[in-house]
Design a protein around this motif. Sequence first.
Motif, PDB file in Angstrom:
ATOM      1  N   ALA A 185      45.117  13.086  33.264  1.00  0.00           N
ATOM      2  CA  ALA A 185      44.956  14.351  32.094  1.00  0.00           C
ATOM      3  C   ALA A 185      43.459  14.829  32.487  1.00  0.00           C
ATOM      4  CB  ALA A 185      45.477  14.333  31.405  1.00  0.00           C
ATOM      5  N   LYS A 212      43.178  18.595  33.252  1.00  0.00           N
ATOM      6  CA  LYS A 212      44.001  19.546  32.451  1.00  0.00           C
ATOM      7  C   LYS A 212      43.151  19.158  30.772  1.00  0.00           C
ATOM      8  CE  LYS A 212      47.319  17.289  35.107  1.00  0.00           C
ATOM      9  NZ  LYS A 212      48.445  17.371  34.999  1.00  0.00           N
ATOM     10  N   GLU A 271      47.034  19.525  27.278  1.00  0.00           N
ATOM     11  CA  GLU A 271      47.869  18.434  28.203  1.00  0.00           C
ATOM     12  C   GLU A 271      47.544  17.222  28.120  1.00  0.00           C
ATOM     13  OE1 GLU A 271      49.017  20.347  31.913  1.00  0.00           O
ATOM     14  OE2 GLU A 271      47.458  21.248  31.731  1.00  0.00           O
TER      15      GLU A 271
END
Length: 183
Positions: A66, A71, A75
């Motif tokens: 992530a 992200k 997230e």
Amino acid sequence: MDALALLLERRSQPRLSTPAPAGEALENIKQAALRAPDHGGLTPWRFIVCEGGGLKRLGLLFEQSAIENGKSAKEVERAPQLPLRAPMIIVAIARYQDSPKVPRIEQVASASCAVMSMQMAAQAQGFNGIWRTGTYAQCELVRSELGLAEDDELVGFLYLGTPAVQAPPPEAKAAEDFFEHWT
């Protein structure tokens, strides 16, 4: 549960708790995977069973993915918790083998059948699960850390455990919407 009822009533279950399959139940699940259709006897599969610390390890890998894939902060914060939604995850990998008789798609389909077989074997024994893919299944970092070769396919993460709630019956579908008959 008889085999036909199992197939007709199959429903994924995302809400899972302990216990996870163990002992003979887990061995049955593994053996079901190994009985998947396998043209040419290539056994084009590999599985990683994650429990306990293995789930945390997978979560850290998701978190790293992530971060590296830009992200959102939310997230990234959520990523290490994702594998903890079940007491066991089986990572399913299609290990491609060059074959003049068996194309790549057939080998991926074989590994996919193995996942379905594992979920059915779990459900037949009172467990259940859900087959997840998503961006982590396609992430090059995740693929690399799990030891996939370039032509391999991460076909999914099979979350397994004991159903935390009774799932509603599956919605009926009209077969004629999906099947045509040639006579």
